[in-house]
Write an enzyme that holds these catalytic residues in place. Structure first.
Site, PDB file in Angstrom:
ATOM      1  CB  SER A 242      -0.900   0.001   1.233  1.00 29.92           C
ATOM      2  OG  SER A 242      -0.134   0.349   2.375  1.00 29.92           O
ATOM      3  CE  LYS A 243      -2.197   6.936  -0.957  1.00 26.72           C
ATOM      4  NZ  LYS A 243      -3.318   7.333  -1.738  1.00 26.72           N
ATOM      5  NE  ARG A 244       0.444   0.287   6.030  1.00 33.49           N
ATOM      6  CZ  ARG A 244       1.245  -0.705   6.394  1.00 33.49           C
ATOM      7  NH1 ARG A 244       2.458  -0.457   6.857  1.00 33.49           N
ATOM      8  NH2 ARG A 244       0.842  -1.951   6.296  1.00 33.49           N
ATOM      9  CG  HIS A 245       4.294  -1.066   2.229  1.00 35.95           C
ATOM     10  ND1 HIS A 245       3.064  -1.615   1.981  1.00 35.95           N
ATOM     11  CD2 HIS A 245       4.723  -1.619   3.385  1.00 35.95           C
ATOM     12  CE1 HIS A 245       2.758  -2.460   2.949  1.00 35.95           C
ATOM     13  NE2 HIS A 245       3.739  -2.470   3.827  1.00 35.95           N
TER      14      HIS A 245
END
Ligand code: GLU
Length: 471
Positions: A242-245
Site C-alpha cells: 500500500s501507499k504507506r510502503h
C-alpha cells in the site's frame, strides 16, 4: 499445429499504472513474446466516474516506458456494451440465464435469512424457475446466470494448481444490470472470448471470479482459456502493498530516476524465477520465460533491492543513453536549472558520466552529482559540507590555489602530483586537502574524483571556485 498464444492485460484505469499491475502485464507480455504469440491490451473503462482520459493515458505511458508494447489497437471495454448485452440475451435463449425481478427489499430479506442461518449472504434462486408471466409490472429486471446447483467448478491453474469450488458456494450472480449494462463478470468473459485470449495471467484476487467466469464460458459452450493466477505483491512487512510502503505508480518510479530495464528486471524477479538468476536483460527474460517459473508464494517488495538493481543498470548504461534520460527526467520533475545546465554542457556531462555512474543509484542522484559541471559561482555549499571550507581550510585552499595556478599541464596526473606535494609540505593526509577542494569545487562532500572534476570544468573555473573560498 498448436494454437497461437494470445495473452492480454486488462487494467481498470484508476489514475496510474500500479506496479503490481505492471508486473502482471510484464508476465503476460513475456509469455506472448516467448511463444511468438500476441499480447493484447484491454482497458476496462466501464466505471465511468474513474475512467478519465488521463487515467487511460497513464496506462499507455507506463507500458510504453517499460517497453511492454501491445499488439494491435487497445480494446475499450465500455464501447462493447451492446455485444455484452447480446451475449446475455443469448444465455437467456439457451436457458443458461434468467430474468430476476427481485426488489431491493426482497434481496435484503434474503441476506438477513442467510445470515440468521449462519450462511454467507447469497441469492436464493427465487426467480430461477418462475414463469416470466409472474413478473411484477413496471420492474426492470436484471439477468442472472444459472449456476449449476451441485457439483464442483475446477480452476486448473498454472500457478495455483487445481482449485476446487463447490457450486453451492457460487450463487446465480448478475450478468446484466436492470439498466442493460454488463457486470464485470460478463464483460471480461465476452471480451476474452472475442479477443481470442488463450492464456489469462492475472492477480490471484481474481481466482474466485475465475470460477464464476467458467460458469459463463460453459453456458455459452466456449473454450475456457488457460489461467495463471499470481500471488499479489506484499510490502516488506508482509502486509498487502500500500501507499504507506512507498510509491505505487509506475510513473512515480520514472520520476524518481529508475530505469525501465531495472524496473523490468526487478518486477520479473518479484514472483518469477529462473534458477538463481538475479540480473538479466529483458531479452533473456523473454527467452527464459515460462508459466512454470511463476512462484506460488507471495512476493515482498524490497525497495532497497530495487534501488540496488537500478544502481547496477546505471553503472552498465551507455553514457549517451543515460545523458538523455537525465535531461528528460530533469525536465519532467521541473528541475529547469539542471535541464538547461545539462543541455548546455553535453560534452562535459558525457565525459563526466563514467565517473558519476558508480556513485549513483537513481537518475536523480546522477543529476545531483552532475551539478558541479554547470554550477554558477559562487556555488552553493551544502550546509553539511560548510565546515570543510571554513577556518584553517581557507589558508590551505589559498596554498592550493597557488600551487595549481603554476601548473602548465592541466591533466589528472599533474594535478594529482601537485596536490600530493602540497599535502606533504603541510604534513597532511591527501584526504585533508582533497576534501576542502571538493567542497570548494562542487559544494558537496560527495563527488567524482576531485582531480577529474578539475579537468572536466577546466583550469580557469577550477581556480575561480577555489579562490572563492581561499584566504
Ligand atoms: N480489470 C481488472 C482489474 O484491473 C482485471 C480483470 C482481469 O484481469 O480479468 O483488476
Amino acid at each position: 499445429m498448436p494454437k497461437k498464444v494470445v495473452t492480454r492485460f486488462a487494467p481498470s484505469p484508476t489514475g496510474y499504472l500500479h506496479i503490481g499491475s505492471a508486473r502482471t502485464a510484464l508476465f503476460s507480455w513475456a509469455y506472448a513474446r516467448h511463444t511468438g504469440g500476441d499480447f493484447l491490451l484491454r482497458i476496462e473503462d466501464t466505471d465511468r466516474e474513474r475512467s478519465t482520459e488521463d487515467a487511460v493515458q497513464a496506462i499507455y505511458d507506463g507500458l510504453t516506458w517499460l517497453g511492454l508494447q501491445w499488439d494491435g489497437e487497445p480494446t475499450l471495454q465500455f464501447g462493447r456494451a451492446a455485444r455484452h448485452a447480446e451475449i446475455a440475451s443469448e444465455l437467456l435463449a439457451r436457458g443458461q440465464a434468467y430474468y430476476c425481478y427481485c426488489s431491493p427489499e426482497e434481496l435484503a430479506t434474503m441476506r438477513e435469512e442467510a445470515r440468521a442461518a449462519g450462511k454467507p449472504p447469497r441469492y436464493n434462486g427465487m426467480w430461477r424457475d418462475r414463469d416470466p408471466s409472474e413478473a411484477p409490472a413496471g420492474v426492470a429486471p436484471v439477468i442472472r446466470i444459472k449456476a449449476p446447483l451441485s457439483g464442483e467448478i475446477v480452476v486448473d491453474d498454472h500457478v495455483q494448481g487445481k482449485v476446487v469450488f463447490k457450486t453451492e458456494n457460487l450463487d446465480d450472480f448478475i450478468i446484466l444490470r436492470s439498466d442493460g449494462t454488463p457486470t464485470y463478470m460478463l464483460a471480461v468473459v465476452v471480451d476474452d472470448h472475442d479477443m481470442g485470449v488463450t492464456h489469462i495471467i492475472r492477480g490471484d484476487d481474481h481466482l474466485t471470479n475465475a470460477a464464476r467466469q467458467i460458469i459463463i464460458y460453459n453456458g455459452m459452450g466456449w473454450d475456457v482459456p488457460e489461467m495463471a493466477h499470481i500471488p499479489l505483491i506484499h510490502g516488506p512487512d508482509g502486509a498487502k502493498l500500500s501507499k504507506r510502503h512507498g510509491a505505487l505508480g509506475v510513473g512515480a518510479y520514472r520520476q524518481m530516476g529508475y530505469l525501465p530495464d531495472a524496473m523490468i528486471n526487478y518486477l520479473a524477479r518479484l514472483g518469477w524465477s529462473h534458477g538463481d538468476d538475479e540480473l538479466f536483460s529483458v531479452q533473456q527474460m523473454v527467452e527464459w520465460f515460462s508459466l512454470e517459473g511463476l512462484n506460488k508464494g507471495a512476493a515482498r517488495f524490497d525497495f532497497v533491492k530495487l534501488e540496488n538493481v537500478n544502481g547496477h543498470y546505471i553503472r552498465e548504461a551507455r553514457p549517451e543513453a543515460l545523458y538523455k534520460v537525465m535531461v528528460e527526467t530533469a525536465r519532467e520533475v521541473g528541475r529547469e536549472v539542471d535541464h538547461e545546465g545539462l543541455l548546455a554542457n553535453r560534452e562535459t556531462a558525457l565525459a563526466a558520466l563514467p565517473e558519476l555512474q558508480p556513485r549513483a543509484k537513481t537518475v536523480l542522484e546522477l543529476i545531483d552529482l552532475a551539478q558541479f559541471i554547470y554550477a554558477v559561482r559562487p556555488i552553493t555549499v551544502d550546509p553539511a559540507a560548510a565546515e570543510h571550507v571554513s577556518g584553517d581550510a581557507r589558508a590551505l585552499l589559498a596554498a592550493a590555489l597557488e600551487a595549481l595556478r603554476g601548473l602548465n599541464d592541466w591533466s589528472v596526473p599533474a594535478i594529482d602530483a601537485a596536490v600530493r606535494a602540497l599535502a606533504e609540505v603541510h604534513g597532511l593526509k591527501l584526504g585533508k586537502v582533497a576534501q576542502p577542494l571538493r567542497v570548494a569545487l562542487t559544494g558537496r562532500t560527495v563527488s567524482p574524483g576531485i582531480f577529474e572534476v578539475m579537468v572536466l570544468i577546466g583550469k580557469k573555473e577550477s581556480l575561480a571556485r577555489i579562490g572563492d573560498h581561499a584566504a
